[in-house]
Design an enzyme around this catalytic site. Structure first.
Site, PDB file in Angstrom:
ATOM      1  N   HIS A  62      43.213  35.847 -77.069  1.00  0.00           N
ATOM      2  CA  HIS A  62      42.057  35.775 -77.963  1.00  0.00           C
ATOM      3  C   HIS A  62      41.195  34.545 -77.677  1.00  0.00           C
ATOM      4  CE1 HIS A  62      45.060  37.801 -80.880  1.00  0.00           C
ATOM      5  NE2 HIS A  62      44.404  38.727 -80.215  1.00  0.00           N
ATOM      6  N   LYS A  72      41.946  24.107 -79.719  1.00  0.00           N
ATOM      7  CA  LYS A  72      43.134  24.283 -80.558  1.00  0.00           C
ATOM      8  C   LYS A  72      44.242  23.337 -80.110  1.00  0.00           C
ATOM      9  CE  LYS A  72      42.316  29.251 -81.005  1.00  0.00           C
ATOM     10  NZ  LYS A  72      42.809  30.569 -80.592  1.00  0.00           N
ATOM     11  N   TYR A 132      48.603  26.297 -85.572  1.00  0.00           N
ATOM     12  CA  TYR A 132      47.548  25.745 -84.735  1.00  0.00           C
ATOM     13  C   TYR A 132      46.407  25.166 -85.548  1.00  0.00           C
ATOM     14  CZ  TYR A 132      46.014  30.703 -84.945  1.00  0.00           C
ATOM     15  OH  TYR A 132      45.679  31.977 -85.336  1.00  0.00           O
TER      16      TYR A 132
END
Length: 182
Positions: A62, A72, A132
């Site tokens: 993704h 992230k 995350y």
């Protein structure tokens, strides 16, 4: 905090310093000043996410597009996963390359993923809690993805395809060649 460069620029493996005694353990999972000092990157996280999954769950690959791209910092709170990132930055020397790292509650490793990457993970343990931090807010209209088994990426996911649990949405993601660079 130990910070290790990967073969992909601006993508790092982080390992916090862990303090253990008879009571258990303590570690600082992130410190913006130390991160900036060791990587040269300034990142400000605005959203934390967490997922719980069982063995064989594959989430990904993704990404977010446009102004909604996200950097992230990912880690595993419980269990073990194979974490995979793919460089989608159009001007990068490592465009289309990937790295993978086993993240677990015992090794406490984390992966910093800059903006412009696709990300996914596969649960290797019976269950896993995955966490995350993101430096930008999620935007449904800006989500994108790449099919996990694209031959051109050559990702070894370490388990057999028939052992995967994958969402219907992730099973119909496009191939790498059909995704515009970020």
């Amino acid at each position: 905090m130990e910070v290790t460069k990967t073969e992909i620029e601006d993508c790092f493996i982080l390992k916090p310093q862990k303090f253990e005694d008879e009571r258990g353990y303590f570690f600082e999972s992130f410190n913006e000043a130390i991160f900036r000092d060791k990587t040269g990157l300034l990142v400000h996280f605005v959203q934390d996410n967490q997922s719980f999954s069982s063995k064989g769950v594959l989430r990904g690959l993704h990404f977010q597009t446009g102004v909604h791209q996200q950097a992230k910092l990912v880690r595993v709170i419980q269990g073990e996963v194979l974490d995979v990132v793919v460089d989608l930055r159009k001007d990068s020397k490592t465009y289309g390359k990937h790295i993978k790292e086993i993240l677990s509650d015992t090794n406490q490793k984390q992966v910093f993923i800059p903006r412009g990457f696709a990300h996914g993970f596969l649960v290797l343990s019976e269950t896993a809690i995955f966490s995350y931090k993101c430096d930008n807010y999620y935007n449904r209209e800006s989500e994108g993805g790449i099919i996990y088994n694209d031959e051109s990426l050559g990702i070894d996911w370490m388990l057999r395809d028939e052992d995967f649990l994958i969402s219907e949405k992730d099973l119909v993601l496009p191939k790498f060649k059909d995704v515009s660079p970020l």
